[in-house]
Motif scaffolding. Structure first.
Motif, PDB file in Angstrom:
ATOM      1  N   PHE A  79      38.710  38.540  39.264  1.00  0.00           N
ATOM      2  CA  PHE A  79      38.084  37.937  40.445  1.00  0.00           C
ATOM      3  C   PHE A  79      36.579  38.013  40.266  1.00  0.00           C
ATOM      4  CE2 PHE A  79      39.132  42.339  41.338  1.00  0.00           C
ATOM      5  CZ  PHE A  79      37.940  42.870  41.790  1.00  0.00           C
ATOM      6  N   GLY A  80      35.884  37.013  40.729  1.00  0.00           N
ATOM      7  CA  GLY A  80      34.428  36.981  40.604  1.00  0.00           C
ATOM      8  C   GLY A  80      33.993  37.149  39.149  1.00  0.00           C
ATOM      9  N   ASN A  81      33.113  38.100  38.914  1.00  0.00           N
ATOM     10  CA  ASN A  81      32.670  38.418  37.552  1.00  0.00           C
ATOM     11  C   ASN A  81      33.391  39.631  36.967  1.00  0.00           C
ATOM     12  OD1 ASN A  81      30.783  36.342  37.424  1.00  0.00           O
ATOM     13  ND2 ASN A  81      29.225  37.578  38.454  1.00  0.00           N
ATOM     14  N   ILE A  82      34.479  40.042  37.565  1.00  0.00           N
ATOM     15  CA  ILE A  82      35.235  41.226  37.134  1.00  0.00           C
ATOM     16  C   ILE A  82      36.360  40.788  36.211  1.00  0.00           C
ATOM     17  CG2 ILE A  82      36.556  43.233  37.901  1.00  0.00           C
ATOM     18  CD1 ILE A  82      33.638  43.185  38.905  1.00  0.00           C
ATOM     19  N   ASN A  83      36.343  41.330  34.980  1.00  0.00           N
ATOM     20  CA  ASN A  83      37.413  41.009  34.038  1.00  0.00           C
ATOM     21  C   ASN A  83      38.204  42.277  33.695  1.00  0.00           C
ATOM     22  OD1 ASN A  83      35.818  42.403  32.208  1.00  0.00           O
ATOM     23  ND2 ASN A  83      35.209  40.604  31.053  1.00  0.00           N
ATOM     24  N   VAL A  84      39.254  42.115  32.915  1.00  0.00           N
ATOM     25  CA  VAL A  84      40.131  43.228  32.548  1.00  0.00           C
ATOM     26  C   VAL A  84      39.350  44.308  31.797  1.00  0.00           C
ATOM     27  CG1 VAL A  84      42.166  43.869  31.174  1.00  0.00           C
ATOM     28  CG2 VAL A  84      42.206  41.787  32.553  1.00  0.00           C
TER      29      VAL A  84
END
Length: 131
Positions: A79-84
């Motif tokens: 979500f948004g700029n959040i990755n795994v």
């Protein structure tokens, strides 16, 4: 050697001291090392440290390997700029603090009482004796 040297001027290493500044002879440490209660204390310590260290290293190696070879998965935006990858990295911190908390609880419950008892015996000059 001077009298101010760490070896006390005799060339031999100094005895250990306790809180009352009385020397604790090395023989007391040797005797304590073979005390069954001390052996059990070490066993309990290693029973926590070894599996937890292996689990944490496996978790860390997974993170490193996924960062190196699973770039597609690690780059998946959640979500948004959040990755795994960011979540994995933050979970490294969470797991580190979690292990510290678990160790504190484990030590209080399984280690501290015996460790204090053995330390007190050693400092009072009757350490390592069989009970």
């Amino acid at each position: 050697m001077s009298e101010d040297s760490p070896t006390g001027g005799s060339g031999a290493p100094p005895d250990h001291t306790n809180e009352g500044d009385r020397p604790i002879p090395d023989s007391a440490y040797i005797a304590m090392h073979s005390d069954p209660r001390f052996v059990e204390l070490k066993r309990r310590l290693f029973a926590f440290i070894v599996p937890m260290s292996i689990a944490f290293m496996a978790w860390y190696v997974l993170y490193v390997l996924m960062s190196a070879f699973g770039r597609d998965i690690m780059g998946t935006v959640l979500f948004g700029n959040i990755n795994v990858a960011l979540v994995f990295g933050l979970l490294q911190f969470v797991s580190t603090f979690g292990i510290a908390i678990l160790y504190t609880r484990y030590a209080r419950k399984k280690l501290d009482g015996n460790a204090v008892e053995l330390r007190d015996e050693l400092q009072n000059g009757n350490g390592g004796g069989d009970r």
